[in-house]
Design an enzyme around this catalytic site. Structure first.
Site, PDB file in Angstrom:
ATOM      1  N   LEU A  14      11.690   1.961  -0.710  1.00 14.57           N
ATOM      2  CA  LEU A  14      10.429   2.246  -1.397  1.00 14.57           C
ATOM      3  C   LEU A  14      10.602   3.379  -2.401  1.00 14.57           C
ATOM      4  CD1 LEU A  14       7.336   2.139  -1.832  1.00 14.57           C
ATOM      5  CD2 LEU A  14       7.125   3.662   0.133  1.00 14.57           C
ATOM      6  N   TYR A  15      11.142   4.493  -1.951  1.00 17.82           N
ATOM      7  CA  TYR A  15      11.223   5.671  -2.809  1.00 17.82           C
ATOM      8  C   TYR A  15      12.180   5.467  -3.980  1.00 17.82           C
ATOM      9  CZ  TYR A  15       8.901   7.775   1.231  1.00 17.82           C
ATOM     10  OH  TYR A  15       8.049   8.049   2.258  1.00 17.82           O
ATOM     11  N   LYS A  37       3.648   1.738  -1.694  1.00 16.50           N
ATOM     12  CA  LYS A  37       4.004   1.984  -3.103  1.00 16.50           C
ATOM     13  C   LYS A  37       2.785   2.473  -3.882  1.00 16.50           C
ATOM     14  CE  LYS A  37       6.277  -0.023  -7.098  1.00 16.50           C
ATOM     15  NZ  LYS A  37       7.021  -1.168  -7.628  1.00 16.50           N
ATOM     16  N   LEU A  66       0.813  -1.217   0.000  1.00 18.94           N
ATOM     17  CA  LEU A  66       0.000   0.000   0.000  1.00 18.94           C
ATOM     18  C   LEU A  66       0.848   1.270   0.000  1.00 18.94           C
ATOM     19  CD1 LEU A  66      -2.831  -1.112   2.434  1.00 18.94           C
ATOM     20  CD2 LEU A  66      -2.913  -0.948  -0.052  1.00 18.94           C
ATOM     21  N   ASN A  96      16.286   5.254   7.827  1.00 20.28           N
ATOM     22  CA  ASN A  96      14.961   4.785   7.438  1.00 20.28           C
ATOM     23  C   ASN A  96      15.081   4.023   6.110  1.00 20.28           C
ATOM     24  OD1 ASN A  96      12.277   4.305   6.956  1.00 20.28           O
ATOM     25  ND2 ASN A  96      11.619   6.406   7.342  1.00 20.28           N
TER      26      ASN A  96
END
Length: 148
Positions: free
Chosen positions: A123-124, A90, A88, A117
């Site tokens: 993710l990013y 992404k 979720l 982090n």
């Protein structure tokens, strides 16, 4: 992405996002939702939003565009601990990128990541954010996403 919905937060629904919880240890990476909402009330350029998937409230995010160059930021994104690890984050980021590029008519979006982090970093960068070799005043690494 069709199962992610973004709703503006206002006085009538803000209580719904205040129940969102992080996993233990994640609180060192992001401000509380209460702090985010307070910041948005002090600076109307911030857009706090509730993230929903189907009938569930799964998260919170905040974005905005600033200055004469329309520097546009996704400043906060929180997925509730019960919904983490399900893709979720992404889906939410892709949805926010779509919304922001249309709302502000921009080709670049920025965000920053606190050192350590790694989940956010992975993710990013998977989505396409690239480190700019700059840090914000708090020492967070700044990343940029360029719309192709």
């Amino acid at each position: 992405m069709n199962d992610i919905y973004v709703t503006a937060i206002n006085d009538t629904n803000e209580y719904l996002v205040k129940s969102i919880k992080l996993k233990p240890g994640q609180e060192k990476f992001i401000e509380t939702i209460e702090e985010c909402l307070e910041e948005a009330k002090l600076d109307s350029q911030w857009r706090p939003v509730m993230i929903q998937s189907k009938e569930n409230i799964v998260g919170f995010a905040m974005y905005g565009s600033f200055g004469p160059n329309k520097e546009t930021w996704i400043d906060r994104i929180i997925i509730d601990r019960d919904f983490q690890g399900k893709g979720l984050g992404k889906k939410t980021m892709l949805k926010l990128i779509d919304i922001i590029t249309k709302e502000y008519d921009v080709k670049e979006i920025y965000l920053s990541i606190i050192e350590g982090n790694e989940i956010a970093y992975n993710l990013y960068t998977t989505i396409g954010f690239v480190y700019t070799n700059e840090k914000d005043p708090n020492g967070e690494r700044i990343f940029k996403y360029t719309i192709k």
